[in-house]
Design an enzyme around this catalytic site. Structure first.
Site, PDB file in Angstrom:
ATOM      1  CE  LYS A  78      -4.068   2.183   0.806  1.00  0.00           C
ATOM      2  NZ  LYS A  78      -4.921   2.322  -0.235  1.00  0.00           N
ATOM      3  CG  ASN A  83     -10.678   3.064  -4.298  1.00  0.00           C
ATOM      4  OD1 ASN A  83     -10.136   3.805  -3.495  1.00  0.00           O
ATOM      5  ND2 ASN A  83     -10.196   2.643  -5.356  1.00  0.00           N
ATOM      6  CG  ASN A  94       0.144   6.396  -5.904  1.00  0.00           C
ATOM      7  OD1 ASN A  94      -0.252   7.087  -7.029  1.00  0.00           O
ATOM      8  ND2 ASN A  94      -0.788   5.770  -5.167  1.00  0.00           N
ATOM      9  CG  PHE A  95       3.786   9.931 -10.619  1.00  0.00           C
ATOM     10  CD1 PHE A  95       4.371  10.559  -9.577  1.00  0.00           C
ATOM     11  CD2 PHE A  95       4.984   9.332 -11.365  1.00  0.00           C
ATOM     12  CE1 PHE A  95       5.632  10.841  -9.427  1.00  0.00           C
ATOM     13  CE2 PHE A  95       6.108   9.562 -11.327  1.00  0.00           C
ATOM     14  CZ  PHE A  95       6.698  10.126 -10.327  1.00  0.00           C
ATOM     15  CB  SER A  96      -1.751   7.019 -10.805  1.00  0.00           C
ATOM     16  OG  SER A  96      -1.035   6.129 -10.149  1.00  0.00           O
ATOM     17  CB  CYS A  97      -3.945   8.288  -5.589  1.00  0.00           C
ATOM     18  SG  CYS A  97      -5.259   7.889  -4.519  1.00  0.00           S
ATOM     19  CE  LYS A 114      -1.274   1.634  -9.798  1.00  0.00           C
ATOM     20  NZ  LYS A 114      -1.865   0.944  -8.544  1.00  0.00           N
ATOM     21  CG  ASN A 157      -4.081   4.200  -9.619  1.00  0.00           C
ATOM     22  OD1 ASN A 157      -5.226   3.804  -9.168  1.00  0.00           O
ATOM     23  ND2 ASN A 157      -3.162   4.720  -8.811  1.00  0.00           N
ATOM     24  CB  THR A 158      -8.901   3.399  -9.929  1.00  0.00           C
ATOM     25  OG1 THR A 158      -8.326   4.820  -9.321  1.00  0.00           O
ATOM     26  CG2 THR A 158      -8.764   2.579  -9.113  1.00  0.00           C
TER      27      THR A 158
END
Ligand SMILES: Cc1cc2nc3c(=O)[nH]c(=O)nc-3n(C[C@H](O)[C@H](O)[C@H](O)COP(=O)(O)O)c2cc1C
Length: 366
Positions: free
Chosen positions: A44, A76, A135-138, A176, A203-204
């Protein structure tokens, strides 16, 4: 059968990784996944200050099939990990000590500050993790602090932040990507210019899962209100496959791809690999089916390799990419095929209409 694959100098026992999210929420669940047979895991996402991360309940929503209630889409509004970095550092160390041959990838995210990204990279690297995923993507929550997809949506930031991490990282770095952009190649190539060794996608996808017709409130509803969230599970697979194929065709050969989005069975995973992914990640699938789903993933991949005569997982990677073309080409090929068929039919007709002796004479030179 040997399902291992070497990616960016790391040997993965098999190409199946937990995707960053609830399946990799702490050391205990990571250990369980390795025991179950997963080749690796992306934990995570962690940041330096967990106190700034406050999650809401409820934070998930499902889209179900009208026919049989099966979950086909999942939304989510969960943030990154709300556990203190000190706890994570201890756990990364412990996991690597207990599972030296399984791959542990740390997903990291920070604000737009060179100092903070460098510090996070250094402290996490010192635990012995095998690689980083940036994480470039949340797509929700973190963007209000200019984190996550706020960076992935701006290629100049993607490149700059990747280069900050690469300056201090001694291990491979994957970036990402968010799918909430026009052309996935742009931020991906920016990350590559910044030094990324691999691209993880996707990612989402930004979504609103539905509106409650009783209360008129969009979902998931927290105290009567909501925010758009991130869409995952089988419904997103075709979009993810398209993006991975664009990367497979458009990235330099030495840049690895980790395919993500709606993988629930071995056949889904194989499709991603055929389009250029050398590893695949699964998040929602694990949330819905549990870590044991890796049994089918492994069995299905081994069976596919035997049936199709592949002797290594590497041989599968990108195998279907040559079959993408342009629409103009498809039309040209179709017309040619038609002409060819028409020619064959005309020949058959001739044989049928003429006497065999006549035809023999016609084809004889003396
Ligand atoms: C509940 C939930 C939490 C997630 N948290 C993270 C996260 O912390 N970091 C991250 O990079 N991706 C996160 N993701 C995105 C997944 O890793 C993955 O990219 C996405 O869900 C698509 O894959 P899937 O269809 O297999 O879930 C999360 C996804 C879900 C469903």
């Amino acid at each position: 059968m040997d399902l291992s694959i070497n990616v960016n100098g790391i040997k993965f026992p098999n190409p199946f990784l937990l995707g960053s999210g609830p399946p990799g929420t702490n050391a205990r669940v990571l250990a369980k996944a390795y025991d179950a047979g997963w080749g690796g895991a992306v934990a995570k996402t962690v940041s330096l200050e967990s106190s700034k991360v406050v999650n809401v309940v409820p934070r998930y929503g499902k889209l179900r099939s009208r026919e049989n209630n099966e979950v086909i889409g999942f939304q989510n509004i969960e943030l990154i990990s709300d556990r203190p970095i000190e706890v994570w550092l201890e756990e990364f160390k412990q996991v690597k000590k207990e599972y030296p041959n399984h791959v542990l990838i740390a997903s990291i995210m920070e604000e737009y500050s060179k100092e903070r990204w460098r510090e996070l990279t250094k402290v996490v690297q010192d635990t012995g993790v095998d690689a980083f995923e940036l994480n470039f993507s949340c797509p929700h929550g973190m963007t209000e602090r200019k984190m996550g997809s706020e960076m992935g949506e701006h290629p100049d930031l993607t490149e700059e932040v990747t280069s900050w991490v690469k300056e201090v990282s001694k291990i491979p770095v994957w970036a990402k990507m968010t799918p909430n952009i026009t052309n996935i190649k742009e931020p991906s190539l920016a990350a590559v210019r910044g030094g990324a060794d691999g691209i993880s996608a996707i990612n989402t996808i930004l979504s609103v899962i539905g509106v409650n017709l009783e209360t008129l409130r969009p979902m998931p509803t927290v105290e009567g209100y909501t925010v758009p969230g991130g869409y995952s599970a089988q419904a997103v697979k075709p979009i993810a496959l398209r993006m991975v194929s664009q990367l497979g065709l458009g990235l330099p050969k030495e840049v690895s791809i980790s395919g993500i989005g709606g993988i629930e069975q071995s056949r889904d995973a194989i499709e991603f690999m055929l389009l250029g992914a050398s590893t695949v990640q699964i998040c929602t699938g694990v949330m819905l089916q549990g870590v044991k789903m890796v049994d089918e993933l492994q069995d299905g991949l081994a069976k596919f390799m035997t049936d199709k005569g592949f002797s290594s997982v590497q041989e599968i990677v990108g195998k279907s990419l040559p079959y993408f073309s342009t629409h103009m080409d498809l039309v040209k090929m179709m017309k040619e095929a038609k002409r060819h068929k028409a020619g064959e039919a005309a020949r058959d007709n001739e044989w049928a209409q003429k006497d065999i002796t006549e035809k023999t004479a016609e084809l004889t030179s003396n």
